[in-house]
Design a protein around this motif. Structure first.
Motif, PDB file in Angstrom:
ATOM      1  N   UNK A  28       0.587  -1.153  -0.384  1.00 41.90           N
ATOM      2  CA  UNK A  28       0.543  -0.078   0.104  1.00 41.90           C
ATOM      3  C   UNK A  28       1.221   1.314  -0.027  1.00 41.90           C
ATOM      4  N   UNK A  29       1.564   1.286   0.914  1.00 45.26           N
ATOM      5  CA  UNK A  29       2.686   2.509   0.691  1.00 45.26           C
ATOM      6  C   UNK A  29       3.281   3.484  -0.706  1.00 45.26           C
ATOM      7  N   UNK A  30       3.710   1.256  -1.325  1.00 51.40           N
ATOM      8  CA  UNK A  30       3.631   2.213  -3.151  1.00 51.40           C
ATOM      9  C   UNK A  30       3.106   2.599  -3.934  1.00 51.40           C
ATOM     10  N   UNK A  31       1.438   2.294  -3.328  1.00 54.74           N
ATOM     11  CA  UNK A  31       0.490   2.151  -3.683  1.00 54.74           C
ATOM     12  C   UNK A  31      -0.026   3.848  -3.940  1.00 54.74           C
ATOM     13  N   UNK A  32       0.148   4.296  -2.918  1.00 53.34           N
ATOM     14  CA  UNK A  32      -0.162   5.303  -2.316  1.00 53.34           C
ATOM     15  C   UNK A  32       0.553   6.483  -3.661  1.00 53.34           C
ATOM     16  N   UNK A  33       1.637   5.968  -3.711  1.00 51.28           N
ATOM     17  CA  UNK A  33       2.854   6.858  -4.488  1.00 51.28           C
ATOM     18  C   UNK A  33       2.200   7.156  -6.053  1.00 51.28           C
ATOM     19  N   UNK A  34       2.195   5.610  -6.496  1.00 50.40           N
ATOM     20  CA  UNK A  34       2.096   4.946  -7.908  1.00 50.40           C
ATOM     21  C   UNK A  34       0.758   5.609  -8.156  1.00 50.40           C
ATOM     22  N   UNK A  35      -0.827   5.647  -7.262  1.00 51.05           N
ATOM     23  CA  UNK A  35      -2.020   5.721  -7.363  1.00 51.05           C
ATOM     24  C   UNK A  35      -3.043   6.238  -6.816  1.00 51.05           C
ATOM     25  N   UNK A  36      -1.981   7.103  -6.296  1.00 46.91           N
ATOM     26  CA  UNK A  36      -3.079   7.745  -4.170  1.00 46.91           C
ATOM     27  C   UNK A  36      -3.436   7.365  -3.915  1.00 46.91           C
ATOM     28  N   UNK A  37      -3.641   6.059  -3.846  1.00 47.15           N
ATOM     29  CA  UNK A  37      -3.947   5.304  -3.024  1.00 47.15           C
ATOM     30  C   UNK A  37      -4.582   6.127  -1.264  1.00 47.15           C
ATOM     31  N   UNK A  38      -5.764   6.218  -0.878  1.00 47.42           N
ATOM     32  CA  UNK A  38      -5.619   6.817   0.079  1.00 47.42           C
ATOM     33  C   UNK A  38      -6.272   5.752   1.065  1.00 47.42           C
ATOM     34  N   UNK A  39      -6.727   6.352   2.525  1.00 45.73           N
ATOM     35  CA  UNK A  39      -6.896   4.959   3.838  1.00 45.73           C
ATOM     36  C   UNK A  39      -8.415   4.285   3.064  1.00 45.73           C
ATOM     37  N   UNK A  40      -8.869   4.765   2.361  1.00 46.01           N
ATOM     38  CA  UNK A  40     -10.327   3.954   2.343  1.00 46.01           C
ATOM     39  C   UNK A  40     -10.050   3.218   1.291  1.00 46.01           C
ATOM     40  N   UNK A  41      -8.838   3.783  -0.031  1.00 45.32           N
ATOM     41  CA  UNK A  41      -8.744   2.091  -1.086  1.00 45.32           C
ATOM     42  C   UNK A  41      -7.629   2.061  -1.022  1.00 45.32           C
ATOM     43  N   UNK A  42      -7.312   2.155   0.431  1.00 48.74           N
ATOM     44  CA  UNK A  42      -6.097   0.746   1.152  1.00 48.74           C
ATOM     45  C   UNK A  42      -6.905   0.060   1.843  1.00 48.74           C
ATOM     46  N   UNK A  43      -8.133  -0.264   2.259  1.00 49.00           N
ATOM     47  CA  UNK A  43      -9.298  -0.870   3.487  1.00 49.00           C
ATOM     48  C   UNK A  43      -9.492  -1.486   2.090  1.00 49.00           C
ATOM     49  N   UNK A  44     -10.269  -1.069   0.832  1.00 45.75           N
ATOM     50  CA  UNK A  44     -10.769  -1.710   0.074  1.00 45.75           C
ATOM     51  C   UNK A  44      -9.690  -2.987  -0.285  1.00 45.75           C
ATOM     52  N   UNK A  45      -8.905  -2.705  -0.515  1.00 43.31           N
ATOM     53  CA  UNK A  45      -7.814  -3.941  -1.406  1.00 43.31           C
ATOM     54  C   UNK A  45      -7.843  -5.113  -0.174  1.00 43.31           C
ATOM     55  N   UNK A  46      -8.616  -4.671   1.137  1.00 43.27           N
ATOM     56  CA  UNK A  46      -8.023  -6.142   2.213  1.00 43.27           C
ATOM     57  C   UNK A  46      -9.627  -6.506   2.673  1.00 43.27           C
ATOM     58  N   UNK A  47     -10.723  -5.994   2.476  1.00 42.62           N
ATOM     59  CA  UNK A  47     -11.597  -5.639   2.514  1.00 42.62           C
ATOM     60  C   UNK A  47     -12.472  -6.866   1.467  1.00 42.62           C
ATOM     61  N   UNK A  48     -11.975  -6.165   0.072  1.00 44.54           N
ATOM     62  CA  UNK A  48     -12.106  -7.423  -1.177  1.00 44.54           C
ATOM     63  C   UNK A  48     -11.943  -8.886  -1.070  1.00 44.54           C
ATOM     64  N   UNK A  49     -10.839  -8.792  -0.390  1.00 44.37           N
ATOM     65  CA  UNK A  49     -10.698 -10.196   0.017  1.00 44.37           C
ATOM     66  C   UNK A  49     -11.028 -10.864   0.892  1.00 44.37           C
ATOM     67  N   UNK A  50     -11.636 -10.189   1.884  1.00 40.87           N
ATOM     68  CA  UNK A  50     -12.098 -10.676   2.910  1.00 40.87           C
ATOM     69  C   UNK A  50     -13.897 -10.699   2.654  1.00 40.87           C
ATOM     70  N   UNK A  51     -14.490  -9.986   1.599  1.00 38.65           N
ATOM     71  CA  UNK A  51     -15.812 -10.882   0.948  1.00 38.65           C
ATOM     72  C   UNK A  51     -15.844 -11.830  -0.094  1.00 38.65           C
ATOM     73  N   UNK A  52     -14.773 -11.377  -1.070  1.00 37.85           N
ATOM     74  CA  UNK A  52     -14.247 -12.286  -2.027  1.00 37.85           C
ATOM     75  C   UNK A  52     -14.465 -13.763  -0.605  1.00 37.85           C
ATOM     76  N   UNK A  53     -13.954 -14.034  -0.140  1.00 37.75           N
ATOM     77  CA  UNK A  53     -13.266 -15.494   1.023  1.00 37.75           C
ATOM     78  C   UNK A  53     -15.360 -15.098   1.294  1.00 37.75           C
ATOM     79  N   UNK A  54     -16.128 -14.501   1.722  1.00 41.45           N
ATOM     80  CA  UNK A  54     -17.273 -15.114   2.218  1.00 41.45           C
ATOM     81  C   UNK A  54     -17.750 -15.856   1.653  1.00 41.45           C
ATOM     82  N   UNK A  55     -17.921 -14.871   0.147  1.00 35.48           N
ATOM     83  CA  UNK A  55     -18.997 -15.528  -1.020  1.00 35.48           C
ATOM     84  C   UNK A  55     -18.543 -16.233  -1.434  1.00 35.48           C
ATOM     85  N   UNK A  56     -16.703 -17.274  -1.942  1.00 31.84           N
ATOM     86  CA  UNK A  56     -17.158 -18.309  -2.052  1.00 31.84           C
ATOM     87  C   UNK A  56     -16.708 -19.288  -0.749  1.00 31.84           C
TER      88      UNK A  56
END
Length: 416
Positions: A28-56
């Motif tokens: 995420x620190x590198x993505x903040x620089x490259x993509x301008x990822x904020x706190x919400x985006x950083x959380x989304x990268x982890x939460x997406x895995x959690x939700x995908x896991x739950x769905x699966x």
């Protein structure tokens, strides 16, 4: 083919495949620089895995996939999918939206790696099952922490870190396909029985075990996700530099090294002293660490690192014990479905706390956020105390004790 060899192979598969879980979060620190990822985006990268896991996991549980498809083949195919979705981010993605979608695919894939892995391990071990499942959870812990180490010591750019994680998952698929097999305790594929998912929570034993697991998951993935950010803030409040190497190494030591030790010690102690009892002890210790983390935030780095190491040990020490209890009180034909259902509920809850932590930190402070995490292990410890009290009322052996407490496992031929 021996149980010990299979223990090593299944654990290796989990270590390798689970490297994809936090691979994006670690960079995420590198993505903040490259993509301008904020706190919400950083959380989304982890939460997406959690939700995908739950769905699966929910889909797998409803279809009884972990019991009707050969578990080693399910694990191999799922690990390959996790490898592919991670590689695509590294090779072709240039923005947050597609990355989040692919992280969800990774979560779906990992739902076919972890619960079936638990079932495979249980099929090889009767005595010492708590220790065996503790080793498996230790493998998951080490794999989840691996990206922190890669990010700390490697000179790779963030895309290189993801490619390494993808390659490890691809190797896991090969190992699962070529070397892992179900054990002698595995049952033939049962008929489709979607109602198994609902009926699990009607029995007191599985219900208490699941409640304890939910308390455990309330805290666990929030700690694993935000520990590097907590450490960074603590160092900055102290007026010190929070370098990538320092944060990565301390995070890996707390999550990976201390976590592995907690899993193994918890499993061994549970087999000897009682699974519910030891799980309750671990949850009390973990709740205390939530309070300590609040107290030492901004303190001397050595003190903070020591508290994080103890927290990393305690927060995962009980995880394998919940799975072990569950495997002993459900219809053995539907062990995979039961484990998948339990993990689905737990990971669904993690979405709440992973998202809540940055909101609470923004509104108040890190100490307040860590104190709120203590609620989960407190509730879980109460559930484990009730389960332990029930199991000590009669007989010896986990299943016999639960039966005496009014939780008789279903008769052969009756879905749990």
């Amino acid at each position: 083919m021996t149980a010990r060899r299979q223990l090593a192979l299944i654990a290796l598969v989990e270590v390798l495949a689970m490297a994809t879980w936090f691979s994006a979060s670690a960079v995420v620190p590198a993505l903040r620089a490259d993509w301008g990822v904020g706190d919400a985006g950083a959380a989304a990268l982890t939460v997406a895995v959690q939700l995908g896991f739950v769905a699966g996991a929910l889909g797998s549980a409803a279809l009884n996939l972990a019991d009707r498809v050969p578990a080693h083949l399910l694990v191999a195919g799922s690990a390959a999918l996790a490898a592919g979705s991670t590689a695509v981010i590294a090779l072709a993605v240039e923005s947050l939206g597609p990355a989040v979608a692919l992280r969800a695919v990774t979560g779906v894939a990992l739902a076919g790696v972890y619960p079936p892995g638990l079932k495979l391990m249980a099929s090889w071990f009767d005595r010492g099952r708590g220790a065996a499942l503790g080793v498996l959870v230790a493998a998951l812990t080490l794999g989840s922490a691996a990206p922190q180490l890669l990010n700390a010591v490697a000179v790779l750019p963030w895309r290189g870190v993801l490619l390494v994680a993808s390659s490890l998952a691809a190797l896991a698929a090969v190992v699962a396909w070529a070397g892992v097999r179900p054990g002698p305790l595995a049952r033939p594929a049962p008929p489709l029985a979607p109602r198994v998912v609902v009926s699990l929570l009607r029995q007191r034993g599985p219900r208490l075990a699941t409640l304890g697991y939910l308390g455990h998951m309330w805290e666990l993935y929030a700690v694993w996700t935000w520990l590097p950010a907590y450490l960074t803030a603590s160092l900055l409040d102290r007026g010190l530099d929070a370098t990538r190497t320092t944060v990565g190494l301390v995070s890996f030591a707390a999550i990976g090294v201390a976590g592995v030790a907690g899993c193994v010690v918890g499993g061994l102690a549970g087999d000897r002293l009682g699974r519910a009892r030891v799980a309750g002890w671990a949850m009390r210790a973990s709740a205390a660490c939530c309070v300590l983390a609040a107290a030492v935030h901004g303190a001397h780095p050595a003190l903070v690192a020591a508290v994080l190491a103890v927290w990393g040990f305690a927060v995962i020490a009980d995880s394998g014990l919940f799975s072990t209890v569950l495997t002993e009180v459900v219809d053995p034909r539907y062990t995979g479905t039961a484990l998948t259902t339990q993990t689905a509920l737990g990971f669904l809850l993690t979405v709440v706390t992973i998202n809540a932590v940055p909101v609470v930190v923004s509104a108040t402070s890190w100490p307040v956020a860590t104190l709120l995490l203590a609620a989960g292990p407190v509730v879980g410890a109460v559930a484990m105390a009730r389960l332990d009290r029930s199991t000590r009322l009669a007989g010896s052996g986990p299943t016999a004790r639960l039966t005496a407490a009014g939780d008789a496992p279903p008769r052969p031929g009756t879905p749990a």
